[in-house]
Enzyme design. Structure first.
Site, PDB file in Angstrom:
ATOM      1  NE  ARG A   1      -2.590   4.646   0.368  1.00 55.87           N
ATOM      2  CZ  ARG A   1      -3.184   3.476   0.050  1.00 55.87           C
ATOM      3  NH1 ARG A   1      -2.483   2.486  -0.503  1.00 55.87           N
ATOM      4  NH2 ARG A   1      -4.487   3.307   0.263  1.00 55.87           N
TER       5      ARG A   1
ATOM      6  CB  SER B   1      -0.890   0.025   1.246  1.00 58.61           C
ATOM      7  OG  SER B   1      -1.787  -1.042   1.225  1.00 58.61           O
TER       8      SER B   1
ATOM      9  CD  GLN C   1      -8.337  -0.894  -2.958  1.00 61.36           C
ATOM     10  OE1 GLN C   1      -9.353  -1.181  -3.584  1.00 61.36           O
ATOM     11  NE2 GLN C   1      -7.303  -1.711  -2.859  1.00 61.36           N
TER      12      GLN C   1
ATOM     13  CG  ASP D   1      -5.498  -6.841   2.508  1.00 63.46           C
ATOM     14  OD1 ASP D   1      -6.678  -6.948   2.134  1.00 63.46           O
ATOM     15  OD2 ASP D   1      -4.775  -5.876   2.214  1.00 63.46           O
TER      16      ASP D   1
HETATM   17  O1  SPQ Z   1      -4.893  -3.668  -4.291  1.00 65.69           O
HETATM   18  P1  SPQ Z   1      -5.785  -4.832  -4.023  1.00 65.69           P
HETATM   19  O2  SPQ Z   1      -5.778  -5.780  -5.196  1.00 65.69           O
HETATM   20  O3  SPQ Z   1      -7.190  -4.441  -3.632  1.00 65.69           O
HETATM   21  O4  SPQ Z   1      -5.123  -5.614  -2.790  1.00 65.69           O
HETATM   22  C1  SPQ Z   1      -5.578  -6.043  -1.493  1.00 65.69           C
HETATM   23  C2  SPQ Z   1      -4.622  -7.228  -1.091  1.00 65.69           C
HETATM   24  O5  SPQ Z   1      -5.018  -8.230  -0.524  1.00 65.69           O
HETATM   25  O6  SPQ Z   1      -3.423  -7.053  -1.337  1.00 65.69           O
HETATM   26  C3  SPQ Z   1      -7.034  -6.488  -1.449  1.00 65.69           C
HETATM   27  F1  SPQ Z   1      -7.343  -7.423  -2.197  1.00 65.69           F
HETATM   28  O7  SPQ Z   1      -5.347  -5.039  -0.506  1.00 65.69           O
HETATM   29  C4  SPQ Z   1      -6.097  -3.807  -0.385  1.00 65.69           C
HETATM   30  C5  SPQ Z   1      -6.863  -3.797   0.922  1.00 65.69           C
HETATM   31  O8  SPQ Z   1      -7.741  -4.879   1.033  1.00 65.69           O
HETATM   32  C6  SPQ Z   1      -5.104  -2.678  -0.419  1.00 65.69           C
HETATM   33  C7  SPQ Z   1      -5.655  -1.400   0.089  1.00 65.69           C
HETATM   34  C8  SPQ Z   1      -4.907  -0.133  -0.145  1.00 65.69           C
HETATM   35  O9  SPQ Z   1      -3.698  -0.162  -0.413  1.00 65.69           O
HETATM   36  O10 SPQ Z   1      -5.550   0.929  -0.039  1.00 65.69           O
HETATM   37  C9  SPQ Z   1      -6.819  -1.331   0.836  1.00 65.69           C
HETATM   38  C10 SPQ Z   1      -7.647  -2.512   1.121  1.00 65.69           C
HETATM   39  O11 SPQ Z   1      -8.757  -2.515   0.230  1.00 65.69           O
HETATM   40  P2  SPQ Z   1     -10.128  -1.742   0.540  1.00 65.69           P
HETATM   41  O12 SPQ Z   1     -11.052  -2.221  -0.530  1.00 65.69           O
HETATM   42  O13 SPQ Z   1     -10.543  -2.184   1.900  1.00 65.69           O
HETATM   43  O14 SPQ Z   1      -9.876  -0.312   0.465  1.00 65.69           O
END
Ligand code: SPQ
Length: 434
Positions: A31, A27, A173, A319
Protein backbone atom coordinates in the site's frame (compact mmCIF):
# COMPACT_ATOMS: atom_id res chain seq x y z
CA UNK A 1 12.39 -32.07 -9.88
CA UNK A 2 11.11 -28.86 -11.49
CA UNK A 3 13.59 -26.14 -12.39
CA UNK A 4 14.38 -23.64 -9.59
CA UNK A 5 12.98 -25.85 -6.84
CA UNK A 6 14.87 -25.50 -3.60
CA UNK A 7 14.64 -28.57 -1.39
CA UNK A 8 15.78 -28.38 2.24
CA UNK A 9 16.39 -30.70 5.17
CA UNK A 10 15.77 -29.24 8.62
CA UNK A 11 17.09 -30.87 11.78
CA UNK A 12 15.22 -30.73 15.08
CA UNK A 13 16.30 -28.16 17.68
CA UNK A 14 16.05 -28.05 21.47
CA UNK A 15 14.66 -24.54 21.89
CA UNK A 16 14.54 -21.05 20.41
CA UNK A 17 16.29 -18.31 22.33
CA UNK A 18 17.27 -14.72 21.67
CA UNK A 19 16.06 -11.53 20.10
CA UNK A 20 15.00 -11.11 16.47
CA UNK A 21 13.55 -8.56 14.09
CA UNK A 22 11.25 -9.73 11.28
CA UNK A 23 11.05 -7.89 7.92
CA UNK A 24 8.50 -5.19 7.17
CA UNK A 25 4.79 -5.89 6.78
CA UNK A 26 3.85 -7.15 3.33
CA UNK A 27 0.36 -5.59 3.20
CA UNK A 28 1.59 -2.19 4.35
CA UNK A 29 4.58 -2.28 1.98
CA UNK A 30 2.26 -2.86 -1.01
CA UNK A 31 0.00 0.00 0.00
CA UNK A 32 2.89 2.39 0.63
CA UNK A 33 4.09 1.98 -2.97
CA UNK A 34 0.56 2.37 -4.32
CA UNK A 35 -0.39 5.50 -2.40
CA UNK A 36 3.11 6.95 -2.70
CA UNK A 37 2.81 6.61 -6.49
CA UNK A 38 -0.60 8.32 -6.58
CA UNK A 39 0.39 11.14 -4.22
CA UNK A 40 1.80 14.54 -5.12
CA UNK A 41 5.40 14.80 -3.94
CA UNK A 42 8.07 12.41 -2.74
CA UNK A 43 7.21 9.56 -0.36
CA UNK A 44 9.95 7.73 1.53
CA UNK A 45 9.45 4.22 2.85
CA UNK A 46 11.63 2.77 5.61
CA UNK A 47 11.72 -0.94 6.51
CA UNK A 48 10.00 -1.80 3.20
CA UNK A 49 9.61 -5.55 2.69
CA UNK A 50 11.97 -6.59 -0.09
CA UNK A 51 9.96 -9.70 -0.87
CA UNK A 52 8.95 -10.94 -4.31
CA UNK A 53 5.31 -9.89 -3.89
CA UNK A 54 6.26 -6.31 -3.12
CA UNK A 55 8.71 -6.22 -6.01
CA UNK A 56 5.75 -7.14 -8.24
CA UNK A 57 3.86 -4.07 -7.05
CA UNK A 58 6.95 -1.89 -7.40
CA UNK A 59 7.56 -3.20 -10.94
CA UNK A 60 3.97 -2.47 -11.97
CA UNK A 61 4.20 1.18 -10.91
CA UNK A 62 7.60 1.61 -12.53
CA UNK A 63 6.04 0.28 -15.75
CA UNK A 64 3.43 3.03 -15.46
CA UNK A 65 6.07 5.75 -15.29
CA UNK A 66 6.54 6.19 -11.54
CA UNK A 67 10.19 6.79 -10.58
CA UNK A 68 10.94 4.50 -7.61
CA UNK A 69 14.48 4.29 -6.20
CA UNK A 70 15.90 1.89 -3.65
CA UNK A 71 19.19 2.82 -1.97
CA UNK A 72 19.19 -0.42 0.01
CA UNK A 73 17.80 1.32 3.07
CA UNK A 74 15.00 3.67 2.01
CA UNK A 75 12.61 3.42 -0.93
CA UNK A 76 11.88 6.77 -2.56
CA UNK A 77 8.70 7.08 -4.60
CA UNK A 78 8.33 10.20 -6.73
CA UNK A 79 4.56 10.40 -6.82
CA UNK A 80 2.91 11.30 -10.12
CA UNK A 81 -0.43 12.39 -8.67
CA UNK A 82 -3.85 10.75 -9.04
CA UNK A 83 -3.91 11.25 -12.82
CA UNK A 84 -0.22 10.90 -13.66
CA UNK A 85 0.11 7.16 -14.36
CA UNK A 86 1.04 6.22 -17.94
CA UNK A 87 -0.27 3.32 -20.01
CA UNK A 88 2.13 0.38 -19.48
CA UNK A 89 3.80 -0.91 -22.63
CA UNK A 90 3.46 -4.53 -21.61
CA UNK A 91 1.43 -6.88 -19.44
CA UNK A 92 1.82 -6.17 -15.70
CA UNK A 93 3.16 -9.29 -13.99
CA UNK A 94 1.86 -9.63 -10.43
CA UNK A 95 3.87 -12.83 -9.83
CA UNK A 96 2.41 -14.73 -6.88
CA UNK A 97 0.73 -11.71 -5.30
CA UNK A 98 -3.03 -11.69 -4.79
CA UNK A 99 -2.78 -8.28 -3.17
CA UNK A 100 -1.07 -6.79 -6.22
CA UNK A 101 -3.53 -8.11 -8.80
CA UNK A 102 -6.70 -7.40 -6.84
CA UNK A 103 -5.79 -3.92 -5.61
CA UNK A 104 -4.39 -2.96 -9.01
CA UNK A 105 -7.57 -4.06 -10.77
CA UNK A 106 -9.46 -1.46 -8.73
CA UNK A 107 -6.90 1.24 -9.36
CA UNK A 108 -6.56 0.50 -13.09
CA UNK A 109 -10.32 0.50 -13.63
CA UNK A 110 -10.31 4.25 -13.05
CA UNK A 111 -7.41 5.13 -15.40
CA UNK A 112 -7.72 6.56 -18.88
CA UNK A 113 -5.76 3.70 -20.46
CA UNK A 114 -5.72 -0.03 -21.17
CA UNK A 115 -3.78 -2.54 -19.07
CA UNK A 116 -3.45 -6.28 -18.57
CA UNK A 117 -2.70 -7.98 -15.24
CA UNK A 118 -1.43 -11.53 -14.90
CA UNK A 119 0.64 -13.67 -12.54
CA UNK A 120 2.22 -17.06 -11.92
CA UNK A 121 0.41 -20.40 -12.26
CA UNK A 122 -0.86 -20.17 -8.66
CA UNK A 123 -2.22 -16.64 -9.03
CA UNK A 124 -3.91 -17.52 -12.32
CA UNK A 125 -6.02 -20.06 -10.41
CA UNK A 126 -7.18 -17.67 -7.70
CA UNK A 127 -10.70 -16.19 -7.85
CA UNK A 128 -10.98 -12.70 -9.35
CA UNK A 129 -14.77 -12.50 -9.61
CA UNK A 130 -14.82 -11.08 -6.07
CA UNK A 131 -13.24 -7.86 -7.40
CA UNK A 132 -14.37 -7.96 -11.04
CA UNK A 133 -18.07 -8.13 -10.13
CA UNK A 134 -18.28 -5.08 -7.83
CA UNK A 135 -15.86 -3.10 -10.01
CA UNK A 136 -18.08 -3.82 -13.01
CA UNK A 137 -21.01 -2.40 -11.00
CA UNK A 138 -18.94 0.80 -10.67
CA UNK A 139 -18.66 0.91 -14.46
CA UNK A 140 -15.32 -0.86 -14.91
CA UNK A 141 -14.66 -2.76 -18.13
CA UNK A 142 -12.71 -5.90 -17.25
CA UNK A 143 -12.33 -9.03 -19.36
CA UNK A 144 -10.58 -12.18 -18.23
CA UNK A 145 -10.37 -15.94 -18.60
CA UNK A 146 -13.32 -17.95 -17.33
CA UNK A 147 -15.80 -15.17 -18.16
CA UNK A 148 -13.78 -12.55 -16.29
CA UNK A 149 -13.21 -14.64 -13.19
CA UNK A 150 -9.54 -15.55 -13.67
CA UNK A 151 -6.33 -13.76 -14.65
CA UNK A 152 -5.08 -12.55 -17.04
CA UNK A 153 -7.43 -9.60 -16.63
CA UNK A 154 -7.65 -6.99 -19.38
CA UNK A 155 -8.84 -3.62 -18.11
CA UNK A 156 -10.11 -0.80 -20.27
CA UNK A 157 -10.01 2.10 -17.84
CA UNK A 158 -12.73 4.71 -17.84
CA UNK A 159 -15.12 6.71 -15.73
CA UNK A 160 -16.54 5.07 -12.61
CA UNK A 161 -19.45 5.81 -10.28
CA UNK A 162 -19.46 5.10 -6.55
CA UNK A 163 -21.55 2.19 -5.27
CA UNK A 164 -22.78 0.94 -1.91
CA UNK A 165 -21.34 -2.58 -1.78
CA UNK A 166 -22.10 -5.24 0.82
CA UNK A 167 -19.23 -7.68 0.43
CA UNK A 168 -20.23 -11.30 1.06
CA UNK A 169 -16.70 -12.03 2.37
CA UNK A 170 -14.42 -10.26 4.84
CA UNK A 171 -11.58 -9.45 2.44
CA UNK A 172 -9.14 -6.57 2.67
CA UNK A 173 -8.29 -7.10 -0.98
CA UNK A 174 -11.90 -6.65 -2.14
CA UNK A 175 -12.35 -3.65 0.17
CA UNK A 176 -9.07 -2.05 -0.95
CA UNK A 177 -9.73 -2.63 -4.66
CA UNK A 178 -13.01 -0.74 -4.32
CA UNK A 179 -11.41 1.97 -2.19
CA UNK A 180 -8.75 2.56 -4.87
CA UNK A 181 -11.41 2.62 -7.60
CA UNK A 182 -13.35 4.99 -5.32
CA UNK A 183 -10.52 7.54 -5.57
CA UNK A 184 -11.53 7.92 -9.23
CA UNK A 185 -15.29 7.44 -8.96
CA UNK A 186 -17.96 10.10 -8.92
CA UNK A 187 -19.87 10.27 -5.63
CA UNK A 188 -19.29 7.98 -2.67
CA UNK A 189 -17.97 4.43 -2.69
CA UNK A 190 -19.08 2.50 0.38
CA UNK A 191 -17.89 -1.01 1.25
CA UNK A 192 -19.39 -2.99 4.11
CA UNK A 193 -17.93 -6.30 5.30
CA UNK A 194 -19.52 -9.12 7.32
CA UNK A 195 -16.60 -8.89 9.78
CA UNK A 196 -13.71 -6.51 9.73
CA UNK A 197 -10.67 -7.43 7.65
CA UNK A 198 -7.25 -5.78 7.95
CA UNK A 199 -7.63 -1.99 7.83
CA UNK A 200 -4.21 -0.93 6.51
CA UNK A 201 -5.78 0.73 3.46
CA UNK A 202 -8.10 2.81 5.62
CA UNK A 203 -5.20 3.91 7.83
CA UNK A 204 -2.95 4.72 4.90
CA UNK A 205 -5.67 6.54 2.95
CA UNK A 206 -6.15 8.73 6.02
CA UNK A 207 -2.36 9.18 6.41
CA UNK A 208 -2.11 10.43 2.81
CA UNK A 209 -5.06 12.79 3.26
CA UNK A 210 -7.76 10.95 1.26
CA UNK A 211 -11.38 11.90 1.83
CA UNK A 212 -12.90 8.95 3.70
CA UNK A 213 -15.03 7.91 6.66
CA UNK A 214 -14.18 4.80 8.63
CA UNK A 215 -17.21 3.26 10.29
CA UNK A 216 -17.50 0.04 12.29
CA UNK A 217 -17.69 -2.46 9.40
CA UNK A 218 -17.83 0.00 6.52
CA UNK A 219 -15.59 2.46 4.81
CA UNK A 220 -16.72 5.35 2.61
CA UNK A 221 -14.36 6.94 0.07
CA UNK A 222 -15.10 10.15 -1.80
CA UNK A 223 -13.07 10.48 -4.96
CA UNK A 224 -11.16 13.37 -6.46
CA UNK A 225 -9.15 14.59 -3.46
CA UNK A 226 -5.41 14.82 -4.18
CA UNK A 227 -3.11 12.73 -1.96
CA UNK A 228 -0.09 14.21 -0.20
CA UNK A 229 3.27 12.38 -0.07
CA UNK A 230 4.38 11.04 3.32
CA UNK A 231 7.38 9.53 5.09
CA UNK A 232 6.44 6.02 6.14
CA UNK A 233 8.16 3.49 8.37
CA UNK A 234 6.71 0.01 7.89
CA UNK A 235 6.35 -2.10 11.07
CA UNK A 236 7.55 -5.72 11.20
CA UNK A 237 5.08 -8.22 9.75
CA UNK A 238 3.05 -10.08 12.39
CA UNK A 239 2.38 -12.79 9.80
CA UNK A 240 6.14 -13.41 9.63
CA UNK A 241 6.53 -13.12 13.41
CA UNK A 242 3.81 -15.79 13.78
CA UNK A 243 6.16 -18.60 12.66
CA UNK A 244 8.64 -17.71 15.38
CA UNK A 245 5.91 -17.17 17.98
CA UNK A 246 4.59 -20.68 17.36
CA UNK A 247 8.08 -22.20 17.23
CA UNK A 248 9.00 -20.66 20.60
CA UNK A 249 5.71 -21.77 22.15
CA UNK A 250 6.07 -25.42 21.18
CA UNK A 251 9.76 -25.93 22.04
CA UNK A 252 10.57 -26.44 25.73
CA UNK A 253 12.98 -23.91 27.22
CA UNK A 254 12.29 -21.28 24.56
CA UNK A 255 12.23 -17.55 25.21
CA UNK A 256 12.17 -15.18 22.27
CA UNK A 257 11.80 -11.41 21.96
CA UNK A 258 10.52 -10.25 18.56
CA UNK A 259 11.16 -6.53 18.22
CA UNK A 260 9.13 -3.97 16.30
CA UNK A 261 6.09 -5.97 15.19
CA UNK A 262 2.88 -4.42 13.82
CA UNK A 263 0.06 -5.18 16.27
CA UNK A 264 -2.85 -3.60 14.43
CA UNK A 265 -5.96 -5.13 16.11
CA UNK A 266 -7.23 -6.31 12.70
CA UNK A 267 -4.11 -8.53 12.48
CA UNK A 268 -3.62 -9.80 16.05
CA UNK A 269 -6.08 -12.69 15.89
CA UNK A 270 -3.11 -15.04 16.01
CA UNK A 271 -2.12 -13.70 19.43
CA UNK A 272 -5.69 -13.97 20.74
CA UNK A 273 -6.02 -17.53 19.45
CA UNK A 274 -2.68 -18.70 20.85
CA UNK A 275 -3.35 -17.02 24.20
CA UNK A 276 -6.70 -18.82 24.36
CA UNK A 277 -4.70 -22.03 23.81
CA UNK A 278 -2.59 -21.16 26.87
CA UNK A 279 0.32 -19.28 25.28
CA UNK A 280 2.57 -16.90 27.19
CA UNK A 281 2.78 -13.94 24.79
CA UNK A 282 3.43 -10.48 26.21
CA UNK A 283 3.30 -7.21 24.24
CA UNK A 284 5.91 -4.70 25.42
CA UNK A 285 6.57 -1.04 24.64
CA UNK A 286 3.36 -0.52 22.64
CA UNK A 287 3.65 2.55 20.40
CA UNK A 288 2.36 4.01 17.12
CA UNK A 289 4.44 4.36 13.95
CA UNK A 290 3.10 5.90 10.71
CA UNK A 291 -0.49 5.44 11.89
CA UNK A 292 -0.01 1.75 12.82
CA UNK A 293 0.29 0.23 16.33
CA UNK A 294 3.66 -1.46 17.00
CA UNK A 295 5.07 -3.48 19.94
CA UNK A 296 7.82 -5.89 20.94
CA UNK A 297 6.54 -9.41 21.51
CA UNK A 298 7.94 -11.66 24.23
CA UNK A 299 7.12 -15.36 23.84
CA UNK A 300 7.89 -18.21 26.23
CA UNK A 301 7.39 -21.94 25.80
CA UNK A 302 3.89 -22.88 26.97
CA UNK A 303 1.77 -26.00 27.29
CA UNK A 304 -0.95 -25.46 24.71
CA UNK A 305 -4.43 -26.97 24.69
CA UNK A 306 -6.86 -27.46 21.80
CA UNK A 307 -9.69 -24.93 21.40
CA UNK A 308 -12.54 -24.02 19.03
CA UNK A 309 -11.70 -21.22 16.59
CA UNK A 310 -14.35 -19.45 14.49
CA UNK A 311 -16.26 -16.20 13.89
CA UNK A 312 -14.79 -12.70 13.79
CA UNK A 313 -11.29 -13.75 14.85
CA UNK A 314 -10.81 -15.72 11.61
CA UNK A 315 -10.21 -12.77 9.21
CA UNK A 316 -7.97 -11.25 11.90
CA UNK A 317 -5.72 -14.32 11.72
CA UNK A 318 -6.35 -15.57 8.20
CA UNK A 319 -2.72 -15.85 7.05
CA UNK A 320 -1.55 -17.38 10.32
CA UNK A 321 -3.68 -20.55 10.17
CA UNK A 322 -0.92 -22.76 8.75
CA UNK A 323 1.27 -21.79 11.74
CA UNK A 324 -1.67 -22.10 14.17
CA UNK A 325 -2.28 -25.61 12.81
CA UNK A 326 1.30 -26.54 13.71
CA UNK A 327 0.65 -25.30 17.26
CA UNK A 328 -2.60 -27.32 17.34
CA UNK A 329 -0.80 -30.46 16.16
CA UNK A 330 1.21 -30.59 19.41
CA UNK A 331 -1.44 -29.12 21.74
CA UNK A 332 -3.29 -31.22 24.27
CA UNK A 333 -6.67 -32.31 22.88
CA UNK A 334 -8.56 -31.31 19.77
CA UNK A 335 -8.53 -27.98 17.94
CA UNK A 336 -11.54 -27.17 15.77
CA UNK A 337 -11.22 -24.47 13.10
CA UNK A 338 -14.45 -23.16 11.49
CA UNK A 339 -15.54 -20.25 9.25
CA UNK A 340 -12.20 -20.34 7.43
CA UNK A 341 -13.32 -21.31 3.91
CA UNK A 342 -11.13 -18.51 2.54
CA UNK A 343 -8.09 -20.67 3.31
CA UNK A 344 -9.08 -22.79 0.33
CA UNK A 345 -8.37 -19.95 -2.15
CA UNK A 346 -5.00 -18.66 -1.01
CA UNK A 347 -1.68 -19.32 -2.80
CA UNK A 348 -2.79 -22.94 -2.52
CA UNK A 349 -5.67 -24.66 -0.72
CA UNK A 350 -4.14 -24.12 2.71
CA UNK A 351 -6.53 -26.50 4.49
CA UNK A 352 -5.55 -29.41 2.24
CA UNK A 353 -1.86 -28.42 2.14
CA UNK A 354 -1.25 -28.09 5.87
CA UNK A 355 -3.33 -31.20 6.60
CA UNK A 356 -1.18 -33.18 4.13
CA UNK A 357 2.02 -31.77 5.65
CA UNK A 358 1.06 -32.48 9.24
CA UNK A 359 -0.13 -35.99 8.43
CA UNK A 360 3.19 -36.68 6.72
CA UNK A 361 5.10 -35.71 9.88
CA UNK A 362 3.05 -37.93 12.18
CA UNK A 363 0.27 -35.69 13.50
CA UNK A 364 -2.77 -37.06 15.28
CA UNK A 365 -6.09 -37.46 13.51
CA UNK A 366 -6.91 -34.56 11.14
CA UNK A 367 -10.39 -34.08 9.66
CA UNK A 368 -10.75 -31.62 6.77
CA UNK A 369 -14.02 -29.75 6.49
CA UNK A 370 -15.26 -27.39 3.81
CA UNK A 371 -14.63 -24.33 5.99
CA UNK A 372 -11.89 -25.55 8.31
CA UNK A 373 -10.39 -28.58 9.99
CA UNK A 374 -10.07 -30.53 13.22
CA UNK A 375 -6.66 -31.47 14.57
CA UNK A 376 -5.93 -33.90 17.38
CA UNK A 377 -2.70 -33.00 19.15
CA UNK A 378 0.15 -35.46 19.73
CA UNK A 379 3.10 -35.35 22.15
CA UNK A 380 5.69 -34.83 19.39
CA UNK A 381 5.86 -34.84 15.58
CA UNK A 382 8.11 -37.40 13.90
CA UNK A 383 9.73 -35.67 10.91
CA UNK A 384 9.57 -37.08 7.37
CA UNK A 385 9.09 -35.72 3.86
CA UNK A 386 6.59 -33.00 2.95
CA UNK A 387 5.54 -30.67 0.11
CA UNK A 388 5.18 -26.89 0.26
CA UNK A 389 2.73 -26.78 -2.71
CA UNK A 390 4.49 -23.59 -3.90
CA UNK A 391 3.11 -21.67 -0.90
CA UNK A 392 5.45 -19.56 1.25
CA UNK A 393 3.37 -19.89 4.40
CA UNK A 394 3.08 -23.67 4.09
CA UNK A 395 6.87 -23.90 3.59
CA UNK A 396 7.60 -21.80 6.70
CA UNK A 397 4.98 -23.51 8.87
CA UNK A 398 6.41 -26.93 8.05
CA UNK A 399 9.91 -25.61 8.74
CA UNK A 400 8.95 -24.73 12.30
CA UNK A 401 7.19 -28.07 12.69
CA UNK A 402 10.56 -29.60 11.76
CA UNK A 403 12.34 -27.86 14.64
CA UNK A 404 9.98 -29.46 17.14
CA UNK A 405 10.09 -32.94 15.55
CA UNK A 406 11.93 -36.07 16.71
CA UNK A 407 13.76 -36.55 13.41
CA UNK A 408 14.74 -34.40 10.48
CA UNK A 409 12.24 -33.12 7.91
CA UNK A 410 12.70 -32.79 4.14
CA UNK A 411 10.68 -30.10 2.36
CA UNK A 412 10.52 -30.41 -1.44
CA UNK A 413 10.71 -26.68 -2.20
CA UNK A 414 11.27 -23.64 -0.01
CA UNK A 415 11.91 -21.21 -2.87
CA UNK A 416 8.45 -19.57 -2.32
CA UNK A 417 9.64 -18.26 1.07
CA UNK A 418 11.13 -15.18 -0.63
CA UNK A 419 7.57 -14.16 -1.53
CA UNK A 420 7.12 -12.70 1.95
CA UNK A 421 10.13 -13.48 4.16
CA UNK A 422 13.61 -13.22 2.67
CA UNK A 423 16.09 -14.19 5.41
CA UNK A 424 13.69 -16.58 7.17
CA UNK A 425 16.18 -19.45 7.33
CA UNK A 426 19.02 -17.18 8.54
CA UNK A 427 16.90 -16.03 11.48
CA UNK A 428 15.85 -19.62 12.19
CA UNK A 429 19.50 -20.66 12.22
CA UNK A 430 20.39 -17.78 14.54
CA UNK A 431 17.85 -18.53 17.28
CA UNK A 432 17.61 -22.33 17.14
CA UNK A 433 19.54 -23.93 20.02
CA UNK A 434 20.70 -27.42 19.02
O1 SPQ B 1 -1.29 -11.17 -1.49
P1 SPQ B 1 -1.71 -12.58 -1.26
O2 SPQ B 1 -1.00 -13.50 -2.23
O3 SPQ B 1 -3.20 -12.79 -1.29
O4 SPQ B 1 -1.18 -12.96 0.20
C1 SPQ B 1 -1.79 -13.47 1.40
C2 SPQ B 1 -0.61 -14.13 2.21
O5 SPQ B 1 -0.73 -15.18 2.82
O6 SPQ B 1 0.45 -13.49 2.24
C3 SPQ B 1 -2.90 -14.47 1.17
F1 SPQ B 1 -2.60 -15.49 0.53
O7 SPQ B 1 -2.25 -12.41 2.24
C4 SPQ B 1 -3.42 -11.60 1.97
C5 SPQ B 1 -4.47 -11.84 3.04
O8 SPQ B 1 -4.85 -13.18 3.11
C6 SPQ B 1 -2.97 -10.16 2.00
C7 SPQ B 1 -4.09 -9.20 2.15
C8 SPQ B 1 -3.85 -7.75 1.90
O9 SPQ B 1 -2.70 -7.29 1.94
O10 SPQ B 1 -4.86 -7.05 1.67
C9 SPQ B 1 -5.35 -9.58 2.57
C10 SPQ B 1 -5.71 -10.99 2.83
O11 SPQ B 1 -6.42 -11.49 1.71
P2 SPQ B 1 -8.01 -11.34 1.55
O12 SPQ B 1 -8.33 -12.21 0.38
O13 SPQ B 1 -8.60 -11.85 2.82
O14 SPQ B 1 -8.32 -9.94 1.31
Amino acid sequence: MQENMQPITIKPAMSLRGEIVVPGDKSISHRSIMLGSLANGTTTIGNFLRGEDNFSTMGAFRSMGVPIEDDGRIITVRGVGLHGLEEPEDVLDCGNSGTTIRLMSGLLSGQSFFSVLTGDKYLRKRPMKRVVEPLTKMGARIAGRGGGTLAPLAITGGSLSGIDYNSPIASAQVKSALMLAGLYASGETRVTEPSISRDHSERMFRFFGADLDILEKSVVVRGGKELKAQDIVVPGDISSAAFFIVAALIMPGSELLIKNVGVNPTRTGVIDILQAMGASIILQDEREVSGEPVADILVRHSRLKGIEIGGDVVPRAIDEFPAICVAASVAEGRTVIKDARELRVKETDRIAAIAAGLRAVGSGDIAENDDGMEIEGVEQLKGGTVESFGDHRIAMSLSIAALASRAELHIDDVSPVTTSFPGFFDILQKVAVR
